[in-house]
Enzyme design. Structure first.
Site, PDB file in Angstrom:
ATOM      1  N   ALA A 127       6.283 -46.940 -13.630  1.00  0.00           N
ATOM      2  CA  ALA A 127       5.047 -47.678 -13.900  1.00  0.00           C
ATOM      3  C   ALA A 127       4.683 -47.363 -15.356  1.00  0.00           C
ATOM      4  CB  ALA A 127       3.961 -47.254 -12.924  1.00  0.00           C
ATOM      5  N   ARG A 146      16.574 -42.631 -17.638  1.00  0.00           N
ATOM      6  CA  ARG A 146      16.786 -44.089 -17.643  1.00  0.00           C
ATOM      7  C   ARG A 146      16.104 -44.713 -16.426  1.00  0.00           C
ATOM      8  NH1 ARG A 146      21.607 -47.766 -16.559  1.00  0.00           N
ATOM      9  NH2 ARG A 146      21.378 -49.474 -18.056  1.00  0.00           N
ATOM     10  N   ASP A 159       3.288 -44.441  -7.630  1.00  0.00           N
ATOM     11  CA  ASP A 159       3.409 -45.038  -8.953  1.00  0.00           C
ATOM     12  C   ASP A 159       3.053 -46.524  -8.943  1.00  0.00           C
ATOM     13  OD1 ASP A 159       4.317 -42.672 -10.218  1.00  0.00           O
ATOM     14  OD2 ASP A 159       6.336 -43.008  -9.434  1.00  0.00           O
ATOM     15  N   SER A 210       3.879 -45.236 -18.525  1.00  0.00           N
ATOM     16  CA  SER A 210       4.414 -43.925 -18.861  1.00  0.00           C
ATOM     17  C   SER A 210       3.308 -42.933 -19.192  1.00  0.00           C
ATOM     18  CB  SER A 210       5.355 -44.036 -20.064  1.00  0.00           C
ATOM     19  OG  SER A 210       5.757 -42.769 -20.520  1.00  0.00           O
ATOM     20  N   PHE A 211       3.399 -41.742 -18.580  1.00  0.00           N
ATOM     21  CA  PHE A 211       2.384 -40.717 -18.837  1.00  0.00           C
ATOM     22  C   PHE A 211       2.444 -40.179 -20.264  1.00  0.00           C
ATOM     23  CE2 PHE A 211       2.911 -39.903 -14.095  1.00  0.00           C
ATOM     24  CZ  PHE A 211       1.759 -40.588 -13.771  1.00  0.00           C
ATOM     25  N   ARG A 212       3.585 -40.365 -20.945  1.00  0.00           N
ATOM     26  CA  ARG A 212       3.733 -39.775 -22.279  1.00  0.00           C
ATOM     27  C   ARG A 212       2.885 -40.476 -23.342  1.00  0.00           C
ATOM     28  NH1 ARG A 212       9.559 -39.670 -23.622  1.00  0.00           N
ATOM     29  NH2 ARG A 212       9.895 -40.244 -21.456  1.00  0.00           N
ATOM     30  N   LEU A 236       7.097 -32.409 -25.341  1.00  0.00           N
ATOM     31  CA  LEU A 236       6.282 -33.394 -26.054  1.00  0.00           C
ATOM     32  C   LEU A 236       5.815 -32.857 -27.399  1.00  0.00           C
ATOM     33  CD1 LEU A 236       4.307 -34.793 -23.022  1.00  0.00           C
ATOM     34  CD2 LEU A 236       5.815 -36.109 -24.506  1.00  0.00           C
TER      35      LEU A 236
END
Length: 387
Positions: A278, A216, A138, A280-282, A262
């Site tokens: 790191a 978190r 990451d 965010s993939f979202r 998602l």
């Protein structure tokens, strides 16, 4: 009588102060709203849509990433060897020799390597001989204050000069959750799934709430979660478990919430994105809901972030989130403005972040990298062929 007069005067002063403070409060809030509207107007006026042709939307990223190497006269073998020597676990050595792909025997994150190798294998017929150091962790590796090494990383902050590559999650790999037991990828499939759900929940059917669900991994997420606990009519934000969870203390003193796919984020109008360990993939997925994305913080980036503009494609917020209540009231009040930003964000990702755009970026990245290599790699017999 004098005492009575003083009491009346004091009462009038208190009432006047109260209404003055209320009026000032309203004026202060409206002033911030007007400032937001001005940001949006200026950003949209200045924005010029990019072209997907030949990675046009991301050409400036490639140019910036390789500028230090051009300034140094290219990527020298000693730079590469220094990267090999200093690399930590998770940085993987690859070679492309005679249109075949080779990789070191041990890969710390196998699913991540699979996501990277999908693109390398697909491009092999077009690629000349080269060797690469690809970071599958990451965290980025190359601090800007030291002599650089040519390591590729998916994410970085302004303090690093790693060369961007598109994250493995465009094809495979984490995060691994109950909702995604085999990992979040593939991006092309997620686009379809989330896009279909967004059709079930067009703007008018979405809940007018701020929404977030995740672990978190950073305390930067706390202000929204705390706000949601106090204002459930305005926000639904809660922490879920991650691998490090041991007690409710790890979810800010409350039991962990259940995970939400998602696609089900599409039920809400305002979707918050935060950095994780790191970037965010979202982030890219949220836009496919045709919801308004609120992006918190600006340090952590992936290769496509610079092409997406604050106030044009999403609403930016600083990590302290002091204006969170005012911002949520703003997007609820100015519904058409919020929807217009949501539409522009969706259209950008839908048009310029397709799987073929990722493949094209990989191609331009590797060919540019090769053009700067100052040595011809020799087959390392300790590496195994990947097919």
């Amino acid at each position: 009588m004098a005492i009575f007069d003083k009491m009346i005067a004091l009462w009038i002063l208190v009432v006047f102060s109260f209404f003055t403070s209320c009026s000032a409060g309203k004026s202060e809030k409206q002033a911030k709203w007007d400032k937001y509207l001005k940001h949006i107007e200026d950003a949209v006026t200045d924005y010029e849509e990019c072209s997907s042709e030949n990675s046009g939307c991301y050409r400036s990223v490639l140019d910036a990433d390789f500028k230090p190497w051009r300034d140094r006269g290219g990527i020298k073998q000693e730079d590469f060897e220094r990267g090999k020597k200093d690399r930590r676990n998770g940085v993987v050595h690859y070679q492309i020799i005679g249109h075949k792909l080779y990789r070191q025997e041990n890969s710390m994150f196998q699913p991540r390597s699979v996501g990277i190798e999908h693109f390398l294998l697909k491009l092999l017929p077009l690629l000349p001989d080269m060797e690469l150091l690809i970071n599958t962790q990451d965290y980025p590796m190359v601090n800007k204050w030291i002599d650089p090494t040519p390591i590729l990383s998916f994410s970085r902050t302004p303090n690093e000069v790693d060369i961007f590559y598109p994250a493995w999650t465009f094809w495979s790999g984490g995060p691994f959750l109950k909702t995604y037991p085999e990992g979040l990828g593939r991006w092309d499939e997620q686009r379809k799934v989330i896009g279909k759900k967004s059709e079930e929940f067009p703007w008018k059917k979405k809940k007018s709430k701020a929404f977030f669900r995740g672990s978190r991994t950073s305390s930067e997420r706390d202000p929204l979660v705390k706000y949601a606990r106090q204002n459930p009519s305005y926000a639904d934000a809660a922490y879920t478990k991650n691998q490090a969870w041991k007690s409710d203390a790890d979810t800010l003193g409350k039991p962990p919430a259940g995970e939400i796919s998602l696609a089900d984020h599409c039920k809400y109008k305002y979707l918050f994105n935060f950095r994780g360990v790191a970037a965010s993939f979202r982030f890219k997925h949220l836009f496919m809901c045709r919801s308004l994305v609120v992006h918190v913080g600006e340090d952590w980036k992936e290769f496509f972030y610079p092409a997406m503009k604050p106030w044009v494609h999403y609403i930016p917020m600083d990590v302290e989130m002091k204006d969170l209540p005012v911002m949520i009231e703003f997007v609820r009040k100015y519904d058409k403005v919020a929807r217009a930003i949501a539409d522009r964000g969706y259209k950008f990702v839908d048009k310029h972040l397709r799987l073929k755009d990722i493949e094209l970026y990989w191609k331009n990245l590797l060919l540019t990298y090769h053009s700067l290599m100052q040595w011809k790699p020799k087959r390392d017999m300790s590496l195994k062929q990947i097919k």
